[in-house]
Structures are given as C-alpha cells and as structure tokens.
Enzyme design. Structure first.
Site, mmCIF file in Angstrom:
data_model
loop_
_atom_site.group_PDB
_atom_site.id
_atom_site.type_symbol
_atom_site.label_atom_id
_atom_site.label_comp_id
_atom_site.label_asym_id
_atom_site.label_seq_id
_atom_site.Cartn_x
_atom_site.Cartn_y
_atom_site.Cartn_z
ATOM 1 N N CYS A 27 0.608 -1.391 0.113
ATOM 2 C CA CYS A 27 0.019 0.061 0.006
ATOM 3 C C CYS A 27 0.838 1.276 0.061
ATOM 4 O O CYS A 27 2.124 1.196 0.295
ATOM 5 C CB CYS A 27 -1.032 -0.092 1.315
ATOM 6 S SG CYS A 27 -1.632 -1.653 1.556
ATOM 7 N N ARG A 72 1.590 1.778 -6.003
ATOM 8 C CA ARG A 72 1.633 0.727 -4.805
ATOM 9 C C ARG A 72 0.600 -0.069 -4.558
ATOM 10 O O ARG A 72 0.525 -1.074 -3.879
ATOM 11 C CB ARG A 72 2.400 1.535 -3.678
ATOM 12 C CG ARG A 72 3.787 2.178 -3.885
ATOM 13 C CD ARG A 72 4.068 2.840 -2.530
ATOM 14 N NE ARG A 72 4.217 1.948 -1.579
ATOM 15 C CZ ARG A 72 5.486 1.509 -1.322
ATOM 16 N NH1 ARG A 72 6.392 1.766 -2.169
ATOM 17 N NH2 ARG A 72 5.618 0.775 -0.211
ATOM 18 N N TRP A 125 -3.681 -1.829 -1.247
ATOM 19 C CA TRP A 125 -3.611 -3.174 -2.174
ATOM 20 C C TRP A 125 -4.046 -4.320 -1.057
ATOM 21 O O TRP A 125 -3.441 -4.595 -0.195
ATOM 22 C CB TRP A 125 -2.180 -3.381 -2.545
ATOM 23 C CG TRP A 125 -2.091 -4.697 -3.545
ATOM 24 C CD1 TRP A 125 -2.980 -4.824 -4.738
ATOM 25 C CD2 TRP A 125 -1.293 -5.832 -3.281
ATOM 26 N NE1 TRP A 125 -2.559 -5.962 -5.429
ATOM 27 C CE2 TRP A 125 -1.746 -6.714 -4.424
ATOM 28 C CE3 TRP A 125 -0.317 -6.210 -2.494
ATOM 29 C CZ2 TRP A 125 -0.924 -7.784 -4.527
ATOM 30 C CZ3 TRP A 125 0.340 -7.339 -2.592
ATOM 31 C CH2 TRP A 125 -0.014 -8.273 -3.577
ATOM 32 N N ASN A 152 0.356 -0.495 6.385
ATOM 33 C CA ASN A 152 0.832 -1.125 5.067
ATOM 34 C C ASN A 152 1.536 -2.525 5.671
ATOM 35 O O ASN A 152 2.430 -2.345 6.542
ATOM 36 C CB ASN A 152 1.921 -0.425 4.154
ATOM 37 C CG ASN A 152 2.519 -1.186 3.202
ATOM 38 O OD1 ASN A 152 1.822 -2.371 2.827
ATOM 39 N ND2 ASN A 152 3.611 -0.893 2.687
ATOM 40 N N GLY A 153 1.148 -3.808 5.263
ATOM 41 C CA GLY A 153 1.853 -4.781 5.834
ATOM 42 C C GLY A 153 0.750 -5.965 6.230
ATOM 43 O O GLY A 153 -0.609 -5.715 5.808
ATOM 44 N N GLU A 163 10.712 -13.648 -19.744
ATOM 45 C CA GLU A 163 10.342 -12.277 -19.457
ATOM 46 C C GLU A 163 9.235 -11.812 -20.563
ATOM 47 O O GLU A 163 8.400 -11.092 -19.944
ATOM 48 C CB GLU A 163 11.528 -11.465 -19.446
ATOM 49 C CG GLU A 163 11.425 -9.643 -19.339
ATOM 50 C CD GLU A 163 10.891 -9.369 -17.884
ATOM 51 O OE1 GLU A 163 10.712 -10.266 -17.120
ATOM 52 O OE2 GLU A 163 10.514 -8.161 -17.892
ATOM 53 N N LYS A 222 5.780 -10.240 -19.293
ATOM 54 C CA LYS A 222 5.289 -8.992 -19.625
ATOM 55 C C LYS A 222 3.936 -8.818 -20.203
ATOM 56 O O LYS A 222 2.937 -8.188 -20.010
ATOM 57 C CB LYS A 222 6.181 -8.321 -20.603
ATOM 58 C CG LYS A 222 7.657 -7.843 -20.029
ATOM 59 C CD LYS A 222 7.591 -6.291 -19.157
ATOM 60 C CE LYS A 222 7.294 -6.697 -17.827
ATOM 61 N NZ LYS A 222 8.111 -7.301 -16.758
ATOM 62 N N GLU A 240 1.187 -9.958 -17.842
ATOM 63 C CA GLU A 240 0.717 -9.095 -16.438
ATOM 64 C C GLU A 240 0.020 -7.766 -17.072
ATOM 65 O O GLU A 240 -0.557 -7.270 -16.042
ATOM 66 C CB GLU A 240 1.730 -8.846 -15.650
ATOM 67 C CG GLU A 240 3.043 -8.025 -16.412
ATOM 68 C CD GLU A 240 3.880 -7.525 -15.380
ATOM 69 O OE1 GLU A 240 3.894 -7.562 -14.217
ATOM 70 O OE2 GLU A 240 5.117 -7.485 -15.798
ATOM 71 N N HIS A 293 8.998 -31.581 -25.449
ATOM 72 C CA HIS A 293 8.642 -32.493 -24.339
ATOM 73 C C HIS A 293 7.258 -31.950 -23.751
ATOM 74 O O HIS A 293 6.924 -32.147 -22.648
ATOM 75 C CB HIS A 293 9.671 -32.043 -23.316
ATOM 76 C CG HIS A 293 10.703 -32.506 -23.500
ATOM 77 N ND1 HIS A 293 11.453 -34.000 -23.651
ATOM 78 C CD2 HIS A 293 11.997 -31.950 -24.014
ATOM 79 C CE1 HIS A 293 12.712 -33.841 -24.230
ATOM 80 N NE2 HIS A 293 12.874 -32.677 -24.332
ATOM 81 N N LYS A 316 3.329 -2.461 -7.633
ATOM 82 C CA LYS A 316 4.685 -2.279 -7.955
ATOM 83 C C LYS A 316 5.567 -2.866 -7.275
ATOM 84 O O LYS A 316 6.633 -3.544 -7.659
ATOM 85 C CB LYS A 316 4.875 -0.820 -8.215
ATOM 86 C CG LYS A 316 6.225 -0.489 -8.560
ATOM 87 C CD LYS A 316 6.790 -1.143 -10.149
ATOM 88 C CE LYS A 316 8.140 -0.951 -10.501
ATOM 89 N NZ LYS A 316 8.415 -1.706 -11.691
HETATM 90 C C1 AGP Z 1 7.699 -7.393 -13.294
HETATM 91 O O1 AGP Z 1 7.055 -6.710 -14.361
HETATM 92 C C2 AGP Z 1 6.652 -7.315 -12.067
HETATM 93 N N1 AGP Z 1 6.391 -6.077 -11.595
HETATM 94 C C3 AGP Z 1 7.009 -8.287 -10.868
HETATM 95 O O2 AGP Z 1 7.214 -9.592 -11.331
HETATM 96 C C4 AGP Z 1 8.414 -7.925 -10.186
HETATM 97 O O3 AGP Z 1 9.638 -7.858 -11.138
HETATM 98 C C5 AGP Z 1 8.617 -8.520 -8.860
HETATM 99 O O4 AGP Z 1 7.513 -8.215 -8.121
HETATM 100 C C6 AGP Z 1 9.754 -8.284 -8.047
HETATM 101 O O5 AGP Z 1 9.803 -7.020 -7.788
HETATM 102 P P1 AGP Z 1 11.289 -6.183 -7.302
HETATM 103 O O6 AGP Z 1 12.340 -6.155 -8.112
HETATM 104 O O7 AGP Z 1 11.008 -4.893 -6.838
HETATM 105 O O8 AGP Z 1 11.696 -7.199 -5.872
#
Ligand code: AGP
Length: 611
Positions: free
Chosen positions: A2, A27, A73, A99-100, A484, A488, A491, A507, A606
C-alpha cells in the site's frame, strides 16, 4: 503493498495527502482514504482509485493541517469502502493507516471481541486499532506509549501512521517490514512509503528501520526503538527530481520507461566502465571483493522480472568468472532451510528493494553468516540498506508496475559484476575485457536503434492482439528473455503466455501448436542458433505462426516466419539487453489495444511487500 502519506505543518493536509496518494498509486489502488485532524477527526475513504477519493473530497472536503492518507492493495478483506483505510478507534479518538500484514490479528480480534469490541471491517488493521485503543483505555498512557505497548503484542509486518484528535500536534509512525521515511521540512514534516510524494517539498529524508517508530511534529521529530530507546538518525539528501517520476509526455509510465532505456543504461554504466584504463569500478563492492572473488557458489534470489534477470546473471557469471551460480525464487529459498556454506555468496536482486520474499531470503542468508549483496534500484530501500554490499541500478524511478528499464538495468549491472569477477579471478585478459566493455558501452545506442522498430511492433500487436495464448521460446541467455517476454504480456494484457527453453517444446508444449497461438522465438546467432532454427521449423511444420527475433544481418528466417524483428549484434550473453526491447513494446501495444490499464494492471502492485 500500500501507499502511505502523512503531513503536519501549515499547508492544507487534504491537498498534500491526495496529491501524495496519486504519486503512490502504483503501490496499490483497490481503495483510498484520508484522516485529517481539525478539532475533530474527519475520515473520508472510498473503494476504487485515488481519483474516486478526490471526487469525494471535492463534495465533502476536509480542512486542517495534520493528516494521513492511504491507497490500498488488499491483503485481508475485499476492496470496499468499509475495508478502506484509515481505520478509526470506536470513539473516533484516533485513526490509523497500515501497510503490511498483522499475522496474529485473529487472536487479537478474538480477545478484543470478548472485551466487547465490535469489528466493522474484515481487515487485520482494525484489530491493531482496537488493541491500541484497549491498551490506552486500560493504562491511560499517552497515545505513543499505548502504541508502543500494543506493538509488542503484534506479529507480522507493518508500516503504520496514526493521528489523534486529542493529541493534534503530532503524528505517530512505526515500521517493521514495510517501508517508511520522514521528509524534513521548514515548520512542516512529512511521512511517506517512498520519496515521491514529498520530493517537491523537501530533499531531506530520514529512513526508518524495522523496529523503529517516530513522533513527528511541525518543528521536529523524535525517533525511538519500539522498546523506547532514542535513536539518532542520519538525514539523507535525495538525488532525483520530480520530473523523473512524471510521465514526460508519454501516455503511460511504462512506455516512458521503455523509451528511456538508452539513457537509463548510460546512467547505469556511467563512472563504472572506464575504457581509458580498461577497468570496471563498482564502489559498493570494494569492501567485500575478496570474499566475492573467492566465492564457492553464488546464489541469486529474486522474484518476477528480477528472477529473470538473475537467470541472465547466472549465464554471465558462469561464462566469465566460472563461479557456480544457482538462481532461486526468493519465496522458495526462504522456506527450504537451504544448505549454506560460509564461502557462499547470496546476491539478491530487487528493483524496489522492498519485496518481502526477497528481503526474507536475504535475512535468512545473513543469519547463516553468508555474505549478502544487493542489486537494487531504489536508493535507501530496505534491501539496499541491509545487505552487506551492493550495486544500485541508477536507472531512475520505475513507476510502471511492469518492470522494463529495471530488467535491462539489472542485466547491465550483472554483466559488470560478471566481468569484474572474471578479471579479478584472472580469467579475462585485457584484450577480452576491453572487447566486452566496448560491447557494453555500445548497448545504449543499440537499444536506441531497437526503439525505432516501434511502428513494426505496433503492426504485429495489431495482428495478434486477439490471441488467447502466446508461447515464447529461446535458448541460452535468451531463455530468460522468453520468460520475461511472457511475463510482460500476461501481466499487462491478461493474455495467457508461457516461456520455455526452445528445446523443451518437444517435451509437451508442442501439443499446443496451432494457427491460433503465436510463437515468439528469440533466435539470435549464437552457438546454439541452428538448434533454434530446427525448433522454428518444427513449429511451422505443424501450422504454427512464428514471430522471430534475430540479428540484423540474418535473412535466413524470413521464409519461415510471419514477422522477423532484427536486433544489432553484440557479444554473446549481452543479447538479452536487446532482444527484450521488442517484447516489452509488443506487450505494451497489445495491452493498450485491448484497453488494459497498462500502468496499474488488475490485481498487481509495483512492489509486493507482503508474502
Ligand atoms: C515485473 O514486471 C513485475 N512487476 C514483478 O514480477 C516484479 O518484478 C517482482 O514483483 C519483483 O519486484 P522487485 O524487483 O521490486 O523485487
């Protein structure tokens, strides 16, 4: 995770809070709310994005110069008005944002219910509010003491901020596992989860550590441990500017951050690659280089995109330094009771420097006496401050939830680390080192050329935006790029996508091949290129549709593929810095064409500062 802001000073708290929450919305954006003290406690909160809260405040404004704000969040309790923060004590004496995760909230809630407390929300946070209320009523202590006593009964991660109607000239905050920093102003002070809400008001910040709390007033602040001991804190000076976190004319932060990768990588290399003396300088590693060079094994721990860059790092470090590398999901490593040797090195990669699983993996390694090294982007983040040594990405703030420049920044730093270790271990002579350093220094301009393929990528996006599934395939250091590219796409566009080593297709995944599922091959000319061509032919023979990424002097794949995207040549192992660019753009354009919220994809945040 959050977003949290607090303000005490001479300005309109409501204005600062809502603008600050806009800066922190990446966030988390399930719901948002503020609490302002002005003789009474005014709480306004609402499900939805910060813009919904702003509209609520237009119609029902708050006045006052002391307040707190929160963008959520959800972890416990669905996103709705009731579960939105702030949560107030039953008699509206004080309000709290959090937050937590309070792990023992159920036990606390049960005990307080027996004492007659009525719970209105489904959140863990409300249990903490009533616990503080209960402690203060039983002890008649000042609020800060009641907070301290209550926190000794809490298990879990928190960053909390509290304002009180009865003690209006202070804000109380405490941190254990979720980031909080103070902004130090003139006759005003600020609290936030990160620096973005306060940087236009002050560059002087104080980072709270786990187990610390603070009482913040207009004319100053005191920091103490949860146990009550005064803590002296250093005031840090922030280095980046507000425009760096604005969109800079782009429609989305993600596109801005894709397009600024040439500058970002130049900044990551700046001052570290010295061609004139054929050297690499990573100041943050100097104190530990002996142990690092002599490592028996390097274990890379990370999550998500950072885990993908770790896989590229494995390839580079084993190629240049010949040190065995294992790459672990931080969430798996932390619970597996890993077997660690004192000569191991744990390298954690985290853009935010706050990811709970990665932080926990790092702490687990430290408990075992292992050297820990951090590769982070956010200066002053928890992982950056707690690791024994580290290297910052220096790619600037990354606001878009989908990581782009952080990935290329991480690979750049890992490449420098691999070359430095190889040099120190006598495996790279001056000529080889110079060749690789020159190749690295050429990357920003080569990325710039890649970005010029944006129009073609947009055409590919237009052709395949309705696909339900994608398959991404690559080998060697391009296998992590396949992973990756798939991450991308899924997500931000919500299209299902999988990344595989190209040879693995036989496989199982080859059963998926049909004309409705685009297959993206990363097929740059390296030692195993011919094997990848065979895989492409296998897909085409089964009616599959292939999009290939290959080198700009290679025409061989044109007859086989629907589309061929060309990248400049670079030294083996650095290809991911270039082959990832079209995949970032492809996912971006497809997501935009599908009307998705590119910067704030559903269900994501994020930085995941909870397990
Ligand atoms: C990647 O596009 C995502 N936002 C997510 O997988 C991110 O890489 C992951 O949560 C790790 O975050 P960090 O690098 O801040 O630890």
């Amino acid at each position: 995770m959050c977003g949290i802001v607090g303000y005490i000073g001479h300005r309109s708290a409501g204005d600062f809070l809502i603008n600050g929450l806009r800066r922190l919305e990446y966030r988390g954006y399930d719901s948002a709310g503020v609490a302002v003290v002005n003789g009474r406690l005014d709480v306004r909160k609402k499900e939805g994005k910060v813009s919904e809260l702003a509209e609520l405040l237009e119609n029902n404004p708050v006045t006052g110069t002391v307040g707190i704000g929160h963008t959520r969040w959800a972890t416990h309790g669905a996103p709705n008005d009731i579960n939105a923060h702030p949560h107030a004590a039953s008699d509206d004496r004080f309000a709290l944002i959090h937050n937590g995760i309070i792990e023992n909230y159920s036990a606390i809630r049960a005990k307080l219910r027996e004492d007659g407390y009525v719970f209105t929300s489904d959140t863990d946070t409300e249990a903490l509010v009533h616990l503080i209320d209960d402690v203060q009523k039983k002890t008649n202590l000042p609020l800060v003491e009641a907070v301290r006593q209550a926190l000794t009964q809490v298990k879990g991660a928190y960053g909390i901020v509290i304002v009180s109607r009865d003690e209006p000239d202070q804000i109380i905050c405490a941190r254990n596992g979720s980031p909080l920093l103070l902004g130090v102003g003139e006759g005003e002070n600020f609290i936030a989860s990160d620096a973005s809400p306060l940087i236009e008001f002050t560059r002087n910040v104080v980072y709270l550590n786990d187990g610390e709390m603070a009482v913040v007033r207009r004319d100053g602040y005191e920091v103490m441990s949860i146990e009550g001991a005064t803590v002296d804190k250093k005031v840090h000076k922030l280095e980046w500017d507000i425009e760096e976190i604005e969109k800079g004319g782009f429609e989305h932060f993600m596109l801005k951050e894709i397009m600024e990768q040439p500058e970002a990588i130049e900044n990551s290399l700046r001052g570290r690659i010295r061609l004139e003396s054929n050297q690499i300088k990573l100041g943050g590693l100097e104190d530990v280089m002996d142990r690092f060079v002599d490592a028996k094994r390097i274990i890379i721990c990370a999550c998500g995109t950072s885990w993908h860059s770790g896989l590229v790092g494995e390839y580079l470090i084993e190629k240049h330094a010949r040190i065995p590398v294992e790459v672990e999901y931080a969430s798996e490593f932390r619970y597996r009771n890993p077997i660690l040797d004192e000569k191991d090195v744990v390298l954690v990669i985290s853009q935010s420097g706050e990811t709970a699983d990665t932080l926990a993996a790092m702490r687990q390694a430290q408990q075992a006496g292992v050297l820990t090294i951090g590769v982070c982007n956010v200066v002053g983040s928890t992982i950056a401050r707690e690791t024994d040594a580290g290297v910052y990405l220096h790619v600037g703030p990354e606001i878009g939830v989908a990581s782009t420049k952080a990935f290329t920044g991480q690979v750049t730093v890992l490449a420098m680390i691999a070359l430095l270790l190889g040099k120190e271990r006598g495996l790279l002579d001056d000529e080889k080192l110079r060749h690789h350093l020159e190749a690295l220094m050429a990357i920003p301009e080569q990325i710039r050329r890649m970005l010029n393929t944006d129009a073609k990528i947009r055409q590919i996006a237009r052709d395949y935006r309705f696909a339900s599934n994608f398959l991404y395939l690559g080998r060697g250091s391009n296998f992590p790029v396949a992973l990756e590219g798939a991450l991308k796409l899924k997500e931000i566009s919500y299209i299902h996508a999988e990344g595989y080593p190209a040879a693995e297709m036989k496989h199982g995944p080859i059963a998926l091949i049909d004309q409705f599922m685009p297959v993206v091959f990363i097929a740059t000319r390296d030692a195993i290129y011919d094997k990848v061509v065979s895989n492409i032919e296998e897909v085409v023979a089964r009616g599959g549709t292939v999009i290939a990424i290959t080198n700009d002097d290679n025409e061989e794949l044109d007859p086989l593929c629907e589309y061929v995207i060309r990248v400049p040549r670079t030294t083996e192992g650095f290809e991911p810095l270039l082959t990832v660019i079209p995949l970032q753009l492809l996912s971006y354009h497809i997501a935009v064409m599908r009307g998705c919220d590119v910067d704030q994809p559903r269900n994501l945040a994020k930085s995941v500062t909870v397990e």
